[in-house]
Design an enzyme around this catalytic site. Sequence first.
Site, PDB file in Angstrom:
ATOM      1  N   ASP A 167       1.831  -1.282  11.825  1.00  0.00           N
ATOM      2  CA  ASP A 167       0.517  -1.685  11.300  1.00  0.00           C
ATOM      3  C   ASP A 167       0.175  -3.136  11.638  1.00  0.00           C
ATOM      4  OD1 ASP A 167       0.082   0.795  10.236  1.00  0.00           O
ATOM      5  OD2 ASP A 167       0.830   0.274   8.244  1.00  0.00           O
ATOM      6  N   LYS A 222      -4.464   5.500  14.994  1.00  0.00           N
ATOM      7  CA  LYS A 222      -4.561   4.852  13.679  1.00  0.00           C
ATOM      8  C   LYS A 222      -6.010   4.932  13.202  1.00  0.00           C
ATOM      9  CE  LYS A 222      -0.288   4.029  13.115  1.00  0.00           C
ATOM     10  NZ  LYS A 222       0.432   4.746  12.062  1.00  0.00           N
ATOM     11  N   GLN A 230       4.681   9.011   7.552  1.00  0.00           N
ATOM     12  CA  GLN A 230       3.756   9.972   6.937  1.00  0.00           C
ATOM     13  C   GLN A 230       4.239  11.399   7.164  1.00  0.00           C
ATOM     14  OE1 GLN A 230      -0.215   8.964   8.247  1.00  0.00           O
ATOM     15  NE2 GLN A 230      -0.243   7.094   7.040  1.00  0.00           N
ATOM     16  N   ARG A 256       3.015   5.995  -3.116  1.00  0.00           N
ATOM     17  CA  ARG A 256       4.161   6.821  -3.513  1.00  0.00           C
ATOM     18  C   ARG A 256       4.408   6.761  -5.017  1.00  0.00           C
ATOM     19  NH1 ARG A 256       4.204   5.661   1.700  1.00  0.00           N
ATOM     20  NH2 ARG A 256       5.505   6.786   3.199  1.00  0.00           N
ATOM     21  N   LYS A 314       0.833  -1.207   0.000  1.00  0.00           N
ATOM     22  CA  LYS A 314       0.000   0.000   0.000  1.00  0.00           C
ATOM     23  C   LYS A 314       0.869   1.259   0.000  1.00  0.00           C
ATOM     24  CE  LYS A 314      -2.839   0.667   3.650  1.00  0.00           C
ATOM     25  NZ  LYS A 314      -2.739   1.990   4.300  1.00  0.00           N
ATOM     26  N   SER A 333       7.406   8.600  12.273  1.00  0.00           N
ATOM     27  CA  SER A 333       6.257   8.471  11.375  1.00  0.00           C
ATOM     28  C   SER A 333       6.677   8.724   9.938  1.00  0.00           C
ATOM     29  CB  SER A 333       5.174   9.478  11.780  1.00  0.00           C
ATOM     30  OG  SER A 333       4.302   9.720  10.697  1.00  0.00           O
ATOM     31  N   ARG A 368      -7.786  -3.421   9.651  1.00  0.00           N
ATOM     32  CA  ARG A 368      -6.856  -4.360  10.275  1.00  0.00           C
ATOM     33  C   ARG A 368      -7.456  -5.035  11.519  1.00  0.00           C
ATOM     34  NH1 ARG A 368      -2.650  -3.224   6.856  1.00  0.00           N
ATOM     35  NH2 ARG A 368      -1.983  -1.052   6.722  1.00  0.00           N
ATOM     36  N   ARG A 376      -8.622  12.118  12.805  1.00  0.00           N
ATOM     37  CA  ARG A 376      -7.200  11.796  13.025  1.00  0.00           C
ATOM     38  C   ARG A 376      -6.331  13.063  13.019  1.00  0.00           C
ATOM     39  NH1 ARG A 376      -5.492   6.786   9.492  1.00  0.00           N
ATOM     40  NH2 ARG A 376      -3.692   6.942  10.892  1.00  0.00           N
TER      41      ARG A 376
HETATM   42  C1  S3P Z   1       2.365   4.732   6.276  1.00  0.00           C
HETATM   43  C2  S3P Z   1       2.943   5.047   7.471  1.00  0.00           C
HETATM   44  C3  S3P Z   1       2.439   4.578   8.775  1.00  0.00           C
HETATM   45  C4  S3P Z   1       1.441   3.457   8.642  1.00  0.00           C
HETATM   46  C5  S3P Z   1       0.465   3.672   7.524  1.00  0.00           C
HETATM   47  C6  S3P Z   1       1.190   3.844   6.206  1.00  0.00           C
HETATM   48  C7  S3P Z   1       2.964   5.257   5.034  1.00  0.00           C
HETATM   49  O1  S3P Z   1       1.823   5.655   9.446  1.00  0.00           O
HETATM   50  O2  S3P Z   1       0.751   3.263   9.853  1.00  0.00           O
HETATM   51  O3  S3P Z   1      -0.428   2.576   7.408  1.00  0.00           O
HETATM   52  O4  S3P Z   1       2.633   4.763   3.939  1.00  0.00           O
HETATM   53  O5  S3P Z   1       3.770   6.174   5.128  1.00  0.00           O
HETATM   54  P1  S3P Z   1       2.669   6.656  10.349  1.00  0.00           P
HETATM   55  O6  S3P Z   1       3.739   7.165   9.504  1.00  0.00           O
HETATM   56  O7  S3P Z   1       1.750   7.752  10.773  1.00  0.00           O
HETATM   57  O8  S3P Z   1       3.134   5.833  11.520  1.00  0.00           O
END
Ligand code: S3P
Length: 438
Positions: A324, A351, A178, A36, A31, A176, A397, A131
């Site tokens: 995850d 999450k 993200q 990306r 995913k 993180s 999940r 969130r």
């Molecule tokens: C992800 C980063 C993770 C993960 C999410 C996917 C990503 O989150 O939990 O399912 O693709 O960068 P965080 O970066 O907030 O931990």
Amino acid sequence: MQLPGIGVSVKTITLSPVTAVTGEITVPGDKSISHRSIMLGSIANGTTVVRGFLRGEDNMSTMKAFRAMGVKIDDDGATIAIHGGGLHGLSEPTDVLDCGNSGTTIRLITGLLAGQSFFTVVTGDQYLRKRPMKRVVEPLSRMGARITGRNKGSLAPLAIDGGGLHAIGYESPVSSAQIKSSIMLAGLYADGETSVREPSLSRDHSERMFRLFGASLDTFNNGVTIRGGVELTGQEITVPGDISSATFFMVAALITPGSELLIKNVGINPTRTGALDILRAMGGKIELQNEREESGEPVADLYVCSSQLKGISISGEVVPRAIDEFPAICIAAACAEGVTTIADAKELRVKETDRIAAMASNLRILGVTVEEHDDGMTISGVEQLSGGTIDSCGDHRIAMSFSVASLVAQAPLVINDVDCVATSFPTFYPLLQQVSRN
Ligand code: S3P
């Protein structure tokens, strides 16, 4: 057992125990890498061809957002072709960008949009709108982005008036990917060199893919520096199977006696293999076969046999590498001999749902003793899980974890609200049916 097929909308599912999990499967594409590939392909020069793209709802939200910004994306069912127009090739969308349930879409795209010289509004479903967004809004604002949103810019919808960014050095309080990736995307548009450092290294798919596309970046201990203004070039990408999806099947085979399963073509990037390390430390027999590399990412086949698991303590740097996978790890812990403790995992509270609370309350329904902590939980393994009714809390999940638990429960499990599985793993139930022996 009665299982829904692909594309069938089912709210509630009843799953009965099985005698073993056997066979050979391939899980769908990763995913994170799929997201990306669309994002970088859209701002690169030329065409990016993606094989093994995950057609889950989350990734389709990303694809829709970039199409709404004028990017031509072809999908012939086997490959995705993204016709990028360069760093400044996106155009202002005529409507709000709906990121659905996808935290990765909204947080990464917000970084990218911070660098555009147009106006956008991003939002998501009822879960995503709860969130935290301050974690990206704050550093992006420091870079000069003008972002407003509900609750003083901490909740979506977010309105982004982009452009005019300058580089920053950012110490992220949480590990993180993200946050890191959002700042890296903004950094592509900033004057100078932008760096992000995190407490321990989160998944590094952005670093690997930025490099593949020709971005100018350096990585250092738990951090990355990226130079702004460097154009990217379209690439051919093969997306490996998602280790997060594979983990459900690893746990299924480990906890069900008499099981033997081969999961082919799984991404084993070391920043993602925390669950592999944890399950092995619990006594799980998991063998890596046929290790190779594709599109800058390590890949292998995983051979898994049923094993007598034992409780362990989980904390520290492994946590972001398995972030995850904790719902599935909790099921393994509930079936293990002894006590498992999880600490340093406060991120689980923000999450798709509060996964500490959701796992604790649902495990208790199955007769498991669980102590909840602010940053984790203590789970005492039981000889056998009982049956009961589980609430997925709209979290894919949680739904898949308890579907795996049903394989070894004493009585059927009824799992409510399982439609959400389509966000990351639309073929989960057909695959579960394929490997289940009655
Ligand atoms: C992800 C980063 C993770 C993960 C999410 C996917 C990503 O989150 O939990 O399912 O693709 O960068 P965080 O970066 O907030 O931990």
